[in-house]
Scaffold this active site. Structure first.
Site, short mmCIF file in Angstrom:
data_model
loop_
_atom_site.label_atom_id
_atom_site.label_comp_id
_atom_site.label_asym_id
_atom_site.label_seq_id
_atom_site.Cartn_x
_atom_site.Cartn_y
_atom_site.Cartn_z
N THR A 1 0.85 -1.27 -0.24
CA THR A 1 0.06 -0.14 0.18
C THR A 1 0.86 1.13 0.49
O THR A 1 1.71 1.73 0.36
CB THR A 1 -0.95 -0.18 0.95
OG1 THR A 1 -1.55 1.45 1.29
CG2 THR A 1 -0.04 -0.10 2.74
N TYR B 1 -1.87 0.14 9.73
CA TYR B 1 -1.80 0.05 8.11
C TYR B 1 -1.38 0.08 7.59
O TYR B 1 -0.32 -1.14 7.31
CB TYR B 1 -3.37 0.64 7.75
CG TYR B 1 -3.52 0.11 5.92
CD1 TYR B 1 -3.90 -1.60 6.54
CD2 TYR B 1 -3.67 1.05 5.62
CE1 TYR B 1 -3.73 -1.84 4.64
CE2 TYR B 1 -3.75 -0.06 3.80
CZ TYR B 1 -4.04 -0.65 3.62
OH TYR B 1 -4.08 -1.22 2.52
#
Length: 330
Positions: free
Chosen positions: A120, A144
């Site tokens: 990501t 995250y």
């Protein structure tokens, strides 16, 4: 082309199901491994084999790899909601980092040669420049992003010690749906902006929240690089082809278009495509959100045999809207 099959973890979810379609359309044998906690068995193309299980279940994963002659893994399983990672970090370190470590070990033990990881842009944190290059600092500002960066580090170290190579694709904002309407974003309560906006356009939500209008961006709202999910899936197949062709090399690549749109520009696009004015509600910033994330995508264009086919915001919205209408008919 592989002699064996590709194991796709999280292949019953949004991005995973599109990767499954791209792999099957390219002629690969595919095994989907999913616990169906957020995925749907009806999203899995019938040409693939679906195995239900947890990726931390070493014995089951390794038996699946053995029984289906798995030679490559595409790893999509994990948790993806940034604000939730801030409020519940241990969930993200368990689901994204600990589980990935177990899967990587199973791949090594089972003799899997190639591993593609869904990483990501959150690994960059607040970028030092925009667009962001792969060589820029990775200083995540939420659990995250950290959980994904830790998995990238594991893959780097494992590839140096074992006969396995990998591609880590750092996604920017994924949106849209399969143009043939075979798959799309189906999660109830999804947090993706375009998904929320087309739901609102169809009357499934009353409002669309705009989280933060004081970022250092042209209109004050967050700017993101939106990539069509089918283009992203095609990039995964191209990455697998590259790993097979040159097993001595691994790659970390941004997956985006190199152009950003603000939240308000995205909502304007939905208004334009649907001929419906969305009800926008201004909210405060969400924890863990960066102001602007746009990919420098020169490396992926130069490295992979991949050219985006659907790099148009209105087209992304139209495909997402068509899928949302299809879901309404289920």
């Amino acid at each position: 082309m592989l002699d064996g099959s590709v194991l796709v973890t999280g292949g019953a979810g949004y991005i995973g199901s599109h990767a499954v379609l791209a792999l099957l359309d390219a002629g690969h044998r595919v095994v989907v491994y999913d616990n169906l906690s957020t995925g749907f068995d009806w999203l899995v193309d019938p040409r693939a084999t679906l195995v239900r299980g947890e990726i931390e279940d070493d014995a089951h994963v390794r038996a699946t790899m053995r029984d289906h002659q798995v030679q490559a893994v595409m790893h999509f399983a994990g948790s993806i909601i940034v604000p939730e990672s801030v409020s519940n970090p241990l969930k993200y370190y368990r689901n994204n980092t600990v589980a990935s470590r177990a899967l990587i070990e199973s791949a090594v033990v089972s003799g899997v040669k190639h591993f593609i990881f869904s990483s990501t842009a959150a690994t960059y944190g607040t970028p030092v420049r925009v667009p962001i290059a792969e060589s820029d600092p990775t200083v995540p500002i939420n659990p995250y992003g950290t959980s994904k960066l830790m998995t990238e580090a594991m893959l780097r170290d494992v590839a140096a010690a074992h006969p396995i190579n990998y591609a880590a694709l750092r996604y920017f904002n994924v949106a849209g749906a399969d143009p043939q309407q075979r798959a799309g974003q189906s999660t109830i309560g999804a947090t993706h902006l375009i998904k929320i906006a087309v739901e609102a356009a169809l009357g499934k939500r009353e409002t669309v929240g705009v989280y933060g209008t004081d970022y250092d961006t042209p209109d004050g709202t967050g700017v993101r690089d939106y990539i069509h999910v089918s283009d992203l899936a095609a990039a995964h197949v191209a990455a697998l082809d590259l790993l097979i062709a040159d097993p001595a090399k691994s790659h970390t690549l941004n997956a985006g278009y190199g152009k950003g749109f603000s939240v308000l520009e995205v909502l304007d696009a939905v208004d334009r495509v649907t001929n419906h004015k969305l009800n926008r509600v201004i909210e405060g910033r969400r924890a863990g959100d960066a102001g602007e994330l746009v990919a420098d995508n020169r490396a992926i264009l130069a490295t992979l045999d991949w050219t985006p086919q659907r790099a148009d915001l209105d087209l992304i919205v139209r495909d997402a809207l068509a899928w949302e209408r299809k879901l309404s008919e289920r």
